[in-house]
Design a protein around this motif. Sequence first.
Motif, PDB file in Angstrom:
ATOM      1  N   GLU A 190       0.830  -1.207   0.000  1.00 29.43           N
ATOM      2  CA  GLU A 190       0.000   0.000   0.000  1.00 29.43           C
ATOM      3  C   GLU A 190       0.870   1.265   0.000  1.00 29.43           C
ATOM      4  N   GLN A 191       1.995   1.222   0.731  1.00 28.95           N
ATOM      5  CA  GLN A 191       2.870   2.401   0.757  1.00 28.95           C
ATOM      6  C   GLN A 191       3.500   2.662  -0.616  1.00 28.95           C
ATOM      7  N   LEU A 192       3.810   1.607  -1.300  1.00 29.52           N
ATOM      8  CA  LEU A 192       4.374   1.774  -2.640  1.00 29.52           C
ATOM      9  C   LEU A 192       3.340   2.389  -3.581  1.00 29.52           C
ATOM     10  N   SER A 193       2.078   1.981  -3.418  1.00 27.06           N
ATOM     11  CA  SER A 193       1.019   2.579  -4.250  1.00 27.06           C
ATOM     12  C   SER A 193       0.892   4.059  -3.958  1.00 27.06           C
ATOM     13  N   ALA A 194       1.013   4.417  -2.657  1.00 29.31           N
ATOM     14  CA  ALA A 194       0.933   5.834  -2.290  1.00 29.31           C
ATOM     15  C   ALA A 194       2.098   6.632  -2.887  1.00 29.31           C
ATOM     16  N   TRP A 195       3.220   5.974  -3.042  1.00 26.02           N
ATOM     17  CA  TRP A 195       4.383   6.662  -3.632  1.00 26.02           C
ATOM     18  C   TRP A 195       4.374   6.593  -5.163  1.00 26.02           C
ATOM     19  N   GLY A 196       3.438   5.888  -5.728  1.00 19.33           N
ATOM     20  CA  GLY A 196       3.403   5.746  -7.162  1.00 19.33           C
ATOM     21  C   GLY A 196       4.430   4.776  -7.681  1.00 19.33           C
ATOM     22  N   LEU A 197       4.756   3.774  -6.884  1.00 24.22           N
ATOM     23  CA  LEU A 197       5.789   2.812  -7.271  1.00 24.22           C
ATOM     24  C   LEU A 197       5.174   1.415  -7.395  1.00 24.22           C
ATOM     25  N   ASP A 198       4.031   1.333  -8.042  1.00 29.47           N
ATOM     26  CA  ASP A 198       3.365   0.035  -8.165  1.00 29.47           C
ATOM     27  C   ASP A 198       4.204  -0.980  -8.933  1.00 29.47           C
ATOM     28  N   GLU A 199       5.052  -0.491  -9.850  1.00 28.93           N
ATOM     29  CA  GLU A 199       5.852  -1.431 -10.634  1.00 28.93           C
ATOM     30  C   GLU A 199       6.887  -2.159  -9.792  1.00 28.93           C
TER      31      GLU A 199
END
Length: 780
Positions: free
Chosen positions: A679-688
Amino acid sequence: MEDASAAAVIDARGFVTGWSEGARRLTGYPAEEAVGRAARELLAEEVPPAAVSTLSGVVRVQHRDGSAVTLRVRACAVAGAAGAPDGYVVTALPPGEPETSLAGQAFQQASMSMSVFDIRQHYLRLNEEACRVMGVSEEVLLGRHFPDTVEEAEHSRGFNWHLRQVVETGRPCRYESYTGAPALNREHAWTTEMWPVHDPSGELIGTALAAFDSTEQYWARQRLALLNEAAAAIGTTLDLVRTAEELIDIVVPRFGDFASVDLLDWVLGAGEQEAMPDTEIALRRVAHGSVTEGTPEAAVHLGEMDVYPAYSAPARAIREGRVILSQAGEPSFMRWVADRNAHAPQGRAYRRGVHSMMAVPLRARGTTLGVAVAIRIAQPDDYGDDDAVFAEELASRAAVCIDNARRFARERTTALALQHSLLPRGLPGQAAVEVAHRYLPTGSAAGIGGDWFDVIPLSGSRVALVVGDVVGHGIPSSATMGRLCMAVRTLADVDLPPDELLTHLDDLVTHLATGDGADEVAELGATCLYAVYDPVSRRLTTAAAGHPPPALVLPGGTTRLIPLTAGPPLGVGGLPFEATELEVPEGSVVALYTDGLVEDRDRDVDHATDELCRALAVPADSLDALCDTVLKAVLPEEPSDDVALLLARTRALGADQVATWDVLPDPAHVAATRQAATEQLSAWGLDEAAFVTELVVSELVTNAIRYGAPPIQLRLIRDRTLICEVADGSSTSPHLRRAHAFDEGGRGLLLVAQLTQRWGSRQTPRGKTIWCEQSLTPLF
């Protein structure tokens, strides 16, 4: 009496009582006109009454026809019945008549110039050598006042003054001079002995002198003085060209009217000695000088190459390894002059009036470096064998200094190249600090030192800042510096705290100084400052080993030195190092430097440090500009040591770039932790990056729960890379190993290593931290 001589008898009252036929022939007076007359009436110059006894020497007699006759006379007293002088017998010889007495012949034939003067400095007698030096016969000078016979000059005034001093003091004296003479075509050195002449009663009646031609001794002393001067004047620096110029300054104008120094081209470069050609030789002009402004005799400009034909004196001197003398009239000399005139600048002859040339090889330690050439134009003497011996000695001294300068330049170039290869060429990319640096090698005779600096990225976005200084100079110091620099990088990769890192580094220096590599260590000891900055906590941890403390400039402009518990220099061994930790605001500037910036023989360290702090507080557009400002304000004009300066402006990672979770030591919570990270990666825009991050978090958290100890913490840092850290309370570090086919475990770290760019572990005060970095650039 012989017919060739003249004689007269004078009574005690001064009247003539006898007159010979020879006297008649000399004076024209017959006996009947001379006898009965006062002797004074027959003289052409005034003499004191009753001074007949002074008629020994040269007198001027009045001829019957009115002219004056100069005679060389001798008076002999005739004793009366009571023993007192009753008269005088005066004999005379015309000037030019040969002496018949042994003493007179010895005087005439002496190899030195001898003269006799009366008390008023009139010539009474000269020998043959004196007449040769004066260039006239004795008759011309007899009776004449000395100043009237020579040109008005400092030497003649000094000579006459010493003659008067002998008369006034009655004591002999010595007069040394370097001057010409009327009959000589060049100047000579003279050592003149002057002494008073007394009659039997002790009365001073004249002065005598003997002048020795001491030209050879004079030039021998001059050559010795030049050699002594050369010992102090040549080689004052280790600059090759300046050393050649110092040789020219010694030669011109005292030994030659023009001189030049030409060197083989390999001497000026970093190459090896080349084979000497048998034909023409190419040389590069490094220095020349002339008594004439503008050096019109030079056919070659400074720095230019010139080819010397095989027959020329410079080429022969180099090939034969000896001094070559060449004089006007010799075929090779005339051919050489014609060749030089052909190469001379348009409208300017190479040699006008040159009559003697000397070419001297410059050899040092068995190696020929070049040739020195001296010529004479205005100086009348040709170069001789004594000059060749002197020139060879002078050239050998100069050649050693030139070779020392060549060796120093070569070693300096090598050391500088080695040091530049070891210093960081481009600082690595990192987000913790903005950096700028300067490295200034010293130009002193001591050579390049062992200063270095480095910026080393560490795990967790931290960065290490390093400066160090190896004691000593030259290639050994540079080599030791390289060892220490690599050792620091290796220890930094282990992620040791600053104090522990310096302890290990101290052990290494001690080992180098006592082991087989002791000869490669410049001198025992080195200093080092190691600092670690964490942009997350904004804490700076610093430890020093005998190194000056860093300066800290706060954002408001306040500048101070960071207080450190200074440890001993590296290599002392046995003493601990202590670290100092402080929190620094974002935008602060940390200045690390070596002691060459603030320490020097001629200035106070505290004053220089205050200047450094003031210079750091000056506003600047950039760190590079601030580096220049600091060096200009603090550094002396000619620093005696290398200087390394490293400036770092701190940055901070905000809360939006760091995420932290406490993990319960239960495998059931691994999934929740993995979900929180996603979830934190999604918040940072790092889904890849989510897929790899889930695997990494799962493996590291599981290992910490299974093999570590609480407390367990997960931290994600979004920087230039994505950093994943898992900390636990166990100090046991994991090791990467390859699992066998039937092993149930052992594949976790291998998987992490394959999926990430870097991974590692570091010890902390409360356990350890396992970390890994992922590139934020898509892999596919």
